[in-house]
Design a protein around this motif. Structure first.
Motif, mmCIF file in Angstrom:
data_model
loop_
_atom_site.group_PDB
_atom_site.id
_atom_site.type_symbol
_atom_site.label_atom_id
_atom_site.label_comp_id
_atom_site.label_asym_id
_atom_site.label_seq_id
_atom_site.Cartn_x
_atom_site.Cartn_y
_atom_site.Cartn_z
ATOM 1 N N UNK A 70 3.910 -6.793 1.794
ATOM 2 C CA UNK A 70 3.407 -8.055 2.343
ATOM 3 C C UNK A 70 1.952 -7.915 2.789
ATOM 4 N N UNK A 71 1.629 -6.801 3.435
ATOM 5 C CA UNK A 71 0.243 -6.591 3.863
ATOM 6 C C UNK A 71 -0.680 -6.416 2.669
ATOM 7 N N UNK A 72 -0.217 -5.698 1.645
ATOM 8 C CA UNK A 72 -1.036 -5.515 0.447
ATOM 9 C C UNK A 72 -1.284 -6.860 -0.243
ATOM 10 N N UNK A 73 -0.254 -7.684 -0.334
ATOM 11 C CA UNK A 73 -0.417 -9.004 -0.956
ATOM 12 C C UNK A 73 -1.365 -9.870 -0.136
ATOM 13 N N UNK A 74 -1.273 -9.799 1.185
ATOM 14 C CA UNK A 74 -2.173 -10.566 2.048
ATOM 15 C C UNK A 74 -3.616 -10.095 1.877
ATOM 16 N N UNK A 76 -4.845 -8.698 -0.828
ATOM 17 C CA UNK A 76 -5.288 -9.136 -2.159
ATOM 18 C C UNK A 76 -5.656 -10.613 -2.157
ATOM 19 N N UNK A 77 -4.958 -11.412 -1.351
ATOM 20 C CA UNK A 77 -5.282 -12.839 -1.258
ATOM 21 C C UNK A 77 -6.518 -13.086 -0.399
ATOM 22 N N UNK A 78 -6.965 -12.065 0.321
ATOM 23 C CA UNK A 78 -8.156 -12.206 1.149
ATOM 24 C C UNK A 78 -7.905 -12.824 2.500
ATOM 25 N N UNK A 79 -6.684 -12.723 2.994
ATOM 26 C CA UNK A 79 -6.384 -13.281 4.315
ATOM 27 C C UNK A 79 -7.139 -12.496 5.381
ATOM 28 N N UNK A 80 -7.637 -13.191 6.416
ATOM 29 C CA UNK A 80 -8.515 -12.539 7.394
ATOM 30 C C UNK A 80 -7.844 -11.456 8.234
ATOM 31 N N UNK A 81 -6.557 -11.539 8.528
ATOM 32 C CA UNK A 81 -5.907 -10.562 9.397
ATOM 33 C C UNK A 81 -5.500 -9.272 8.701
#
Length: 120
Positions: A70-74, A76-81
């Motif tokens: 989940x963190x890797x996908x976030x 990759x999506x460029x989420x700020x957190x």
């Protein structure tokens, strides 16, 4: 041989203890929002049998891998957190937990084979 199995089991128990500690509120909210992991919570009751301990350890490994993904996908999506450091730490934790689980499985299989090859 039993010393190394006991050592690995104690490591798994320490991972289970670490995994059962609550995350900071920001990390929990982000994890829940990222992949909908709200239903995955560590067991709060003490485990009584070997089967329960093993199932709990496997669930912890699974949870670590899901959080890592989940963190890797976030990231990759460029989420700020989701920064790279958190992604790498989560990835290494899940990889280490998986290796320990495989090692325990290998030791249990070897112990089973040793018992089965004992002369009667």
């Amino acid at each position: 041989m039993s010393h190394s199995v006991n050592s690995i089991l104690s490591q798994i128990r320490s991972y289970q203890t670490l995994a059962s500690q609550p995350l900071p509120a920001a990390d929990v909210a982000r994890s829940n929002a990222i992949e909908g992991l709200a239903g995955i919570r560590p067991a709060s009751a003490p485990v009584a049998s070997f089967t329960d301990t093993l199932q709990g350890a496997l669930a912890d490994v699974n949870r670590a891998q899901q959080v890592s993904g989940a963190l890797a996908a976030a990231f990759e999506r460029g989420e700020p957190g989701a920064d790279l450091a958190k992604v790498m730490v989560a990835s290494q934790q899940s990889q280490l937990a998986f290796r320990a689980t495989v090692e325990v499985r290998n030791r249990l299989v070897q112990a089973y084979q040793d018992v089965m090859n004992m002369p009667l």
